[in-house]
Design a protein around this motif. Structure first.
Motif, PDB file in Angstrom:
ATOM      1  N   GLY A 103       0.902   0.718 -12.562  1.00  0.00           N
ATOM      2  CA  GLY A 103      -0.423   0.225 -12.204  1.00  0.00           C
ATOM      3  C   GLY A 103      -0.560  -0.014 -10.712  1.00  0.00           C
ATOM      4  O   GLY A 103      -1.598   0.311 -10.106  1.00  0.00           O
ATOM      5  N   LEU A 104       0.461  -0.558 -10.083  1.00  0.00           N
ATOM      6  CA  LEU A 104       0.422  -0.780  -8.636  1.00  0.00           C
ATOM      7  C   LEU A 104       0.390   0.544  -7.878  1.00  0.00           C
ATOM      8  O   LEU A 104      -0.295   0.666  -6.855  1.00  0.00           O
ATOM      9  CB  LEU A 104       1.629  -1.615  -8.210  1.00  0.00           C
ATOM     10  CG  LEU A 104       1.643  -3.074  -8.687  1.00  0.00           C
ATOM     11  CD1 LEU A 104       2.973  -3.733  -8.361  1.00  0.00           C
ATOM     12  CD2 LEU A 104       0.491  -3.857  -8.058  1.00  0.00           C
ATOM     13  N   VAL A 105       1.131   1.525  -8.377  1.00  0.00           N
ATOM     14  CA  VAL A 105       1.099   2.851  -7.754  1.00  0.00           C
ATOM     15  C   VAL A 105      -0.295   3.455  -7.863  1.00  0.00           C
ATOM     16  O   VAL A 105      -0.841   3.991  -6.894  1.00  0.00           O
ATOM     17  CB  VAL A 105       2.151   3.774  -8.400  1.00  0.00           C
ATOM     18  CG1 VAL A 105       1.971   5.214  -7.917  1.00  0.00           C
ATOM     19  CG2 VAL A 105       3.561   3.285  -8.090  1.00  0.00           C
ATOM     20  N   LEU A 116       0.816  -1.207   0.000  1.00  0.00           N
ATOM     21  CA  LEU A 116       0.000   0.000   0.000  1.00  0.00           C
ATOM     22  C   LEU A 116       0.854   1.263   0.000  1.00  0.00           C
ATOM     23  O   LEU A 116       0.426   2.310  -0.491  1.00  0.00           O
ATOM     24  CB  LEU A 116      -0.929  -0.002   1.222  1.00  0.00           C
ATOM     25  CG  LEU A 116      -2.097   0.986   1.213  1.00  0.00           C
ATOM     26  CD1 LEU A 116      -3.025   0.718   0.038  1.00  0.00           C
ATOM     27  CD2 LEU A 116      -2.869   0.912   2.523  1.00  0.00           C
ATOM     28  N   TRP A 117       2.071   1.147   0.496  1.00  0.00           N
ATOM     29  CA  TRP A 117       2.949   2.306   0.571  1.00  0.00           C
ATOM     30  C   TRP A 117       3.375   2.805  -0.817  1.00  0.00           C
ATOM     31  O   TRP A 117       3.869   3.935  -0.948  1.00  0.00           O
ATOM     32  CB  TRP A 117       4.208   1.959   1.360  1.00  0.00           C
ATOM     33  CG  TRP A 117       4.982   0.814   0.786  1.00  0.00           C
ATOM     34  CD1 TRP A 117       4.790  -0.509   1.035  1.00  0.00           C
ATOM     35  CD2 TRP A 117       6.035   0.889  -0.165  1.00  0.00           C
ATOM     36  NE1 TRP A 117       5.666  -1.273   0.308  1.00  0.00           N
ATOM     37  CE2 TRP A 117       6.451  -0.444  -0.441  1.00  0.00           C
ATOM     38  CE3 TRP A 117       6.690   1.939  -0.808  1.00  0.00           C
ATOM     39  CZ2 TRP A 117       7.476  -0.733  -1.330  1.00  0.00           C
ATOM     40  CZ3 TRP A 117       7.709   1.648  -1.699  1.00  0.00           C
ATOM     41  CH2 TRP A 117       8.090   0.324  -1.958  1.00  0.00           C
ATOM     42  N   LEU A 118       3.178   1.998  -1.852  1.00  0.00           N
ATOM     43  CA  LEU A 118       3.587   2.412  -3.194  1.00  0.00           C
ATOM     44  C   LEU A 118       2.903   3.702  -3.640  1.00  0.00           C
ATOM     45  O   LEU A 118       3.513   4.541  -4.308  1.00  0.00           O
ATOM     46  CB  LEU A 118       3.290   1.300  -4.203  1.00  0.00           C
ATOM     47  CG  LEU A 118       4.221   0.083  -4.173  1.00  0.00           C
ATOM     48  CD1 LEU A 118       3.694  -1.006  -5.091  1.00  0.00           C
ATOM     49  CD2 LEU A 118       5.634   0.486  -4.576  1.00  0.00           C
ATOM     50  N   GLY A 119       1.642   3.862  -3.297  1.00  0.00           N
ATOM     51  CA  GLY A 119       0.944   5.068  -3.720  1.00  0.00           C
ATOM     52  C   GLY A 119      -0.035   5.609  -2.708  1.00  0.00           C
ATOM     53  O   GLY A 119      -0.573   6.702  -2.892  1.00  0.00           O
ATOM     54  N   SER A 121      -3.004   3.920  -4.717  1.00  0.00           N
ATOM     55  CA  SER A 121      -3.418   5.299  -4.426  1.00  0.00           C
ATOM     56  C   SER A 121      -4.929   5.450  -4.455  1.00  0.00           C
ATOM     57  O   SER A 121      -5.514   6.165  -3.629  1.00  0.00           O
ATOM     58  CB  SER A 121      -2.777   6.252  -5.433  1.00  0.00           C
ATOM     59  OG  SER A 121      -3.192   7.583  -5.219  1.00  0.00           O
ATOM     60  N   ASN A 122      -5.586   4.760  -5.409  1.00  0.00           N
ATOM     61  CA  ASN A 122      -7.045   4.887  -5.568  1.00  0.00           C
ATOM     62  C   ASN A 122      -7.832   3.778  -4.882  1.00  0.00           C
ATOM     63  O   ASN A 122      -9.065   3.802  -4.911  1.00  0.00           O
ATOM     64  CB  ASN A 122      -7.394   4.883  -7.065  1.00  0.00           C
ATOM     65  CG  ASN A 122      -6.765   6.043  -7.808  1.00  0.00           C
ATOM     66  OD1 ASN A 122      -6.525   7.107  -7.242  1.00  0.00           O
ATOM     67  ND2 ASN A 122      -6.464   5.841  -9.083  1.00  0.00           N
ATOM     68  N   SER A 123      -7.128   2.787  -4.346  1.00  0.00           N
ATOM     69  CA  SER A 123      -7.748   1.625  -3.685  1.00  0.00           C
ATOM     70  C   SER A 123      -8.532   0.756  -4.657  1.00  0.00           C
ATOM     71  O   SER A 123      -9.364  -0.045  -4.237  1.00  0.00           O
ATOM     72  CB  SER A 123      -8.658   2.060  -2.520  1.00  0.00           C
ATOM     73  OG  SER A 123      -7.889   2.715  -1.530  1.00  0.00           O
ATOM     74  N   LEU A 124      -8.263   0.910  -5.941  1.00  0.00           N
ATOM     75  CA  LEU A 124      -8.878   0.039  -6.954  1.00  0.00           C
ATOM     76  C   LEU A 124      -8.160   0.227  -8.277  1.00  0.00           C
ATOM     77  O   LEU A 124      -7.423   1.191  -8.472  1.00  0.00           O
ATOM     78  CB  LEU A 124     -10.373   0.329  -7.111  1.00  0.00           C
ATOM     79  CG  LEU A 124     -10.823   1.724  -7.583  1.00  0.00           C
ATOM     80  CD1 LEU A 124     -10.822   1.842  -9.105  1.00  0.00           C
ATOM     81  CD2 LEU A 124     -12.207   2.044  -7.065  1.00  0.00           C
ATOM     82  N   MET A 125      -8.393  -0.715  -9.183  1.00  0.00           N
ATOM     83  CA  MET A 125      -7.904  -0.583 -10.553  1.00  0.00           C
ATOM     84  C   MET A 125      -9.097  -0.664 -11.488  1.00  0.00           C
ATOM     85  O   MET A 125      -9.776  -1.683 -11.574  1.00  0.00           O
ATOM     86  CB  MET A 125      -6.897  -1.688 -10.887  1.00  0.00           C
ATOM     87  CG  MET A 125      -6.524  -1.758 -12.370  1.00  0.00           C
ATOM     88  SD  MET A 125      -5.923  -0.182 -13.067  1.00  0.00           S
ATOM     89  CE  MET A 125      -4.340  -0.042 -12.244  1.00  0.00           C
ATOM     90  N   ASP A 126      -9.367   0.448 -12.144  1.00  0.00           N
ATOM     91  CA  ASP A 126     -10.437   0.506 -13.129  1.00  0.00           C
ATOM     92  C   ASP A 126      -9.832   0.168 -14.486  1.00  0.00           C
ATOM     93  O   ASP A 126      -9.157   0.994 -15.111  1.00  0.00           O
ATOM     94  CB  ASP A 126     -11.065   1.901 -13.146  1.00  0.00           C
ATOM     95  CG  ASP A 126     -12.291   1.981 -14.049  1.00  0.00           C
ATOM     96  OD1 ASP A 126     -12.563   0.994 -14.757  1.00  0.00           O
ATOM     97  OD2 ASP A 126     -12.965   3.023 -14.040  1.00  0.00           O
TER      98      ASP A 126
END
Length: 354
Positions: free
Chosen positions: A255-257, A182-185, A261-266
C-alpha cells in the motif's frame, strides 16, 4: 529406523535399507517437484510468448515508457502475491489482503497529515494491520473457521470500517509529512523504478524466510500435512497466526508503494478485482492451493505473465468487464489445473485439531 520384519521386499539404496513405502514416498516427492518445475517453466514460456506477440501486434507495447509503467504496476501485484503465497503455502488463503493494504495505509497517511507525525502514524498503521492478521489467524487456527469465510468477512468489515469510521474520504492524498517515504514508489534508484527495487528486496526476504528459517520450513510442513506437523511437536496454531500477520504487514508495504507512486490511496480499490489478480498470480505460478508447494519463483513467473496480459488488454482498450471475464476464465483454468497437478490428500485436508 525400524521396519516390519515380515516385509522381505526391502532393497538397498546408497548402502541403506529402504522400504517400499519409503521408496514410493520419495518417488512421489520427486514427481511433485518435477510437476512444479514444469508448471513454472510452462508459465514462463507463456510469458515470453505473450510478450513477443504483444510486442509485434500492439504499437507502443515495448516502448520504454510502457515497460516502466508496467513494471511499476506489477510491482504492487508482486508484493501482494508474495504475501498471499506465504498464507497459501501454509494451507490458507487471505481474501482481506486488498482491504488490509488500503485501509491501514490510508490511516497512516491521514494521521501523518493531521500532525501526528510520520513514525507514530506508521507504527499505528502497522499495529492496526497486525491486529487484522492476528484476528484472521485466531479465527482460522483456534476457532477452526475456514480461512475463506474468515478473511472474506474480515475484508468486508475492514472496508466498511474505513468508509464509515476511521477515514474521512475514499481518496486520501499523500501528505508532505510522509515525503521521507516517497522513495518507496515515487522515485528511481540508479535509473530503476524504486518499486521494482522494493519488490525485489521483498522477494529475496520472503525466499530467505521460507527456505532458510525454521518458521518458514514449518509453514511448508504445516501446509503439506498439518496433522503430521502437530504430532511432531510443531507449534502449528501460533505459526498459522504468524503467517496471517506477516501477510498483513506485507500488504501495508504494498500500500505504501502504491500510494507513494500515485500520490494518493484510493480505498475503493478493495471493490475492484485486485484480489482475484493476486490469487491468479499465486495459483498460476505454481503455489498449490492444497498447501506445502511453491515459492517465490512461482510468484515471480505468475506476476510477469498476469501483469503482461493485463497491460496488453489495457492497451487494447478493453473494458473492465471484458478484462474481468478473461481473467476469470484464466483463473478457473488455473484452479482446475492446480487441483489436477496438486491434489489434496483427503487424510490431511482438515485444518481442525491442529
Amino acid at each position: 529406523m525400524l521396519f516390519d520384519c515380515s516385509d522381505v521386499n526391502e532393497s538397498h539404496h546408497g548402502g541403506r535399507l529402504v522400504s517400499p513405502a519409503k521408496k514410493s514416498a520419495q518417488s512421489g516427492t520427486l514427481k511433485r517437484k518435477a510437476i512444479k518445475l514444469d508448471q513454472q517453466a510452462i508459465v514462463f514460456l507463456l510469458f515470453v510468448l505473450v510478450f513477443i506477440v504483444f510486442t509485434i501486434a500492439l504499437p507502443g507495447f515495448s516502448s520504454l515508457g510502457n515497460l516502466v509503467a508496467m513494471l511499476r504496476s506489477i510491482s504492487v501485484l508482486g508484493i501482494l502475491g508474495l504475501g498471499m503465497a506465504i498464507v497459501v503455502i501454509g494451507r490458507g488463503i487471505d481474501l482481506s489482503m486488498v482491504a488490509t493494504m488500503a485501509v491501514p495505509t490510508a490511516l497512516i497517511m491521514t494521521l501523518a497529515g493531521s500532525g501526528v507525525g510520520l513514525w507514530p502514524a506508521l507504527l499505528i498503521g502497522l499495529l492496526f494491520a497486525a491486529l487484522v492478521g492476528v484476528l484472521n489467524g485466531i479465527f482460522v487456527a483456534y476457532a477452526e473457521i475456514p480461512a475463506l469465510f474468515v478473511t472474506l468477512a474480515m475484508g468486508l468489515g475492514l472496508a466498511g470500517l474505513g468508509q464509515v469510521g476511521i477515514l474521512k474520504s475514499d481518496m486520501v492524498p499523500w501528505p508532505d509529512q510522509m515525503n521521507a517515504l516517497l522513495w518507496l514508489g515515487g522515485a528511481d534508484i540508479a535509473g530503476i523504478p524504486s518499486s521494482i527495487v522494493i519488490v525485489t528486496l521483498v522477494a529475496v526476504g520472503v525466499w530467505l524466510f521460507l527456505k532458510h528459517t525454521k518458521v518458514g520450513l514449518f509453514i511448508y510442513a504445516i501446509g503439506d500435512n498439518p496433522n503430521g506437523a502437530r504430532t511432531t511437536g510443531m507449534p502449528v496454531r501460533p505459526i498459522m497466526v504468524f503467517q496471517y500477520v506477516l501477510a498483513a504487514l506485507i500488504a501495508v508495504l504494498a500500500g505504501l508503494v502504491m500510494a507513494s507512486s500515485n500520490s494518493l490511496m484510493d480505498t475503493r480499490i478493495y471493490n475492484l478485482s485486485l484480489i482475484y489478480d493476486i490469487i491468479l498470480v499465486v495459483v498460476l505460478g505454481g503455489v498449490g492451493l492444497s498447501g506445502g508447494r511453491g515459492g517465490v519463483l512461482s510468484v515471480v513467473v505468475g506476476t510477469l505473465l498476469v501483469g503482461t496480459i493485463i497491460n496488453g488488454m489495457t492497451i487494447l482498450n478493453l473494458t473492465l468487464d471484458v478484462q474481468n471475464l478473461f481473467k476469470g476464465i484464466v483463473l478457473l483454468i488455473a484452479i482446475a489445473l492446480d487441483s489436477i497437478l496438486n491434489p489434496r490428500n483427503e487424510e490431511t485436508a482438515q485444518q481442525g485439531d491442529i
